[in-house]
Design an enzyme around this catalytic site. Sequence first.
Site, short mmCIF file in Angstrom:
data_model
loop_
_atom_site.label_atom_id
_atom_site.label_comp_id
_atom_site.label_asym_id
_atom_site.label_seq_id
_atom_site.Cartn_x
_atom_site.Cartn_y
_atom_site.Cartn_z
N CYS A 149 0.82 -1.23 0.00
CA CYS A 149 0.00 0.00 0.00
C CYS A 149 0.85 1.27 0.00
O CYS A 149 0.62 2.17 -0.81
CB CYS A 149 -0.99 -0.01 1.15
SG CYS A 149 -0.25 0.07 2.80
N HIS B 86 -5.94 2.16 -4.10
CA HIS B 86 -4.95 1.64 -3.16
C HIS B 86 -4.49 0.26 -3.60
O HIS B 86 -5.09 -0.35 -4.48
CB HIS B 86 -5.54 1.57 -1.74
CG HIS B 86 -6.72 0.66 -1.64
ND1 HIS B 86 -6.76 -0.43 -0.80
CD2 HIS B 86 -7.93 0.66 -2.28
CE1 HIS B 86 -7.93 -1.05 -0.92
NE2 HIS B 86 -8.65 -0.40 -1.81
N HIS C 35 -2.71 1.00 6.74
CA HIS C 35 -3.05 0.97 5.32
C HIS C 35 -3.25 2.40 4.83
O HIS C 35 -3.70 3.27 5.58
CB HIS C 35 -4.31 0.14 5.09
CG HIS C 35 -4.59 -0.15 3.66
ND1 HIS C 35 -3.75 -0.88 2.86
CD2 HIS C 35 -5.62 0.22 2.85
CE1 HIS C 35 -4.25 -0.97 1.63
NE2 HIS C 35 -5.38 -0.30 1.61
#
Length: 198
Positions: free
Chosen positions: A98, A170, A152
């Site tokens: 990520c 993402h 994240h």
Amino acid sequence: MNKRILLSALLMLLTAGNMVSGKVRKGAKKNVPQTTVTTEAQEQPAEEIGNYDFLYGTSDELNLEYDALTIDGLLDEAMSHIGARYRSGSKGPKAFDCSGFTSYVFRQLGNDNIGCSSRDQYARNMPVSRSEMQRGDLVFFTSPGAGHRVGHVGIVVDVDPDTHTFNFIHASSSEGVKISKSTDGYYARRFIGVRRVM
């Protein structure tokens, strides 16, 4: 008032000069006396315009246009990687984790200082409230292995200004680079905050 007298005298000289030299426009009436009615509003001195923003736009508007072009370029770069696979620790361009994805995308537009990990990116960039979120901002979530900490990160693709919900791109650990919605149960429960890269 002195300016008006000076302007009137100048106009009379110019008109007289044109008549003497025979430069009267075709169709113009000759030697017709004109009466001037001066109203109270005409006697007020006109305010000088201090700037020309109405013609050229303000510097803020110009910056917004520039920022919009930059953000469009950023999102075009991000979208070009949809479908790339997820791999922990990968920084692209064939596979990403990520934070590797977000740092790679920003680096392509000349910003190589947003931070390496999702936690670093959260700490290093400017905090923004959810109500001020814009396209191109970074959004952060917890992840199962991170507990209540940042785990994240993604990039905002669009925002609903009424509900402050958003879509973001993402590198998902299960599906690779994709677009998700903030209203998806998994992300809605784990949302932490927004940061703007300056």
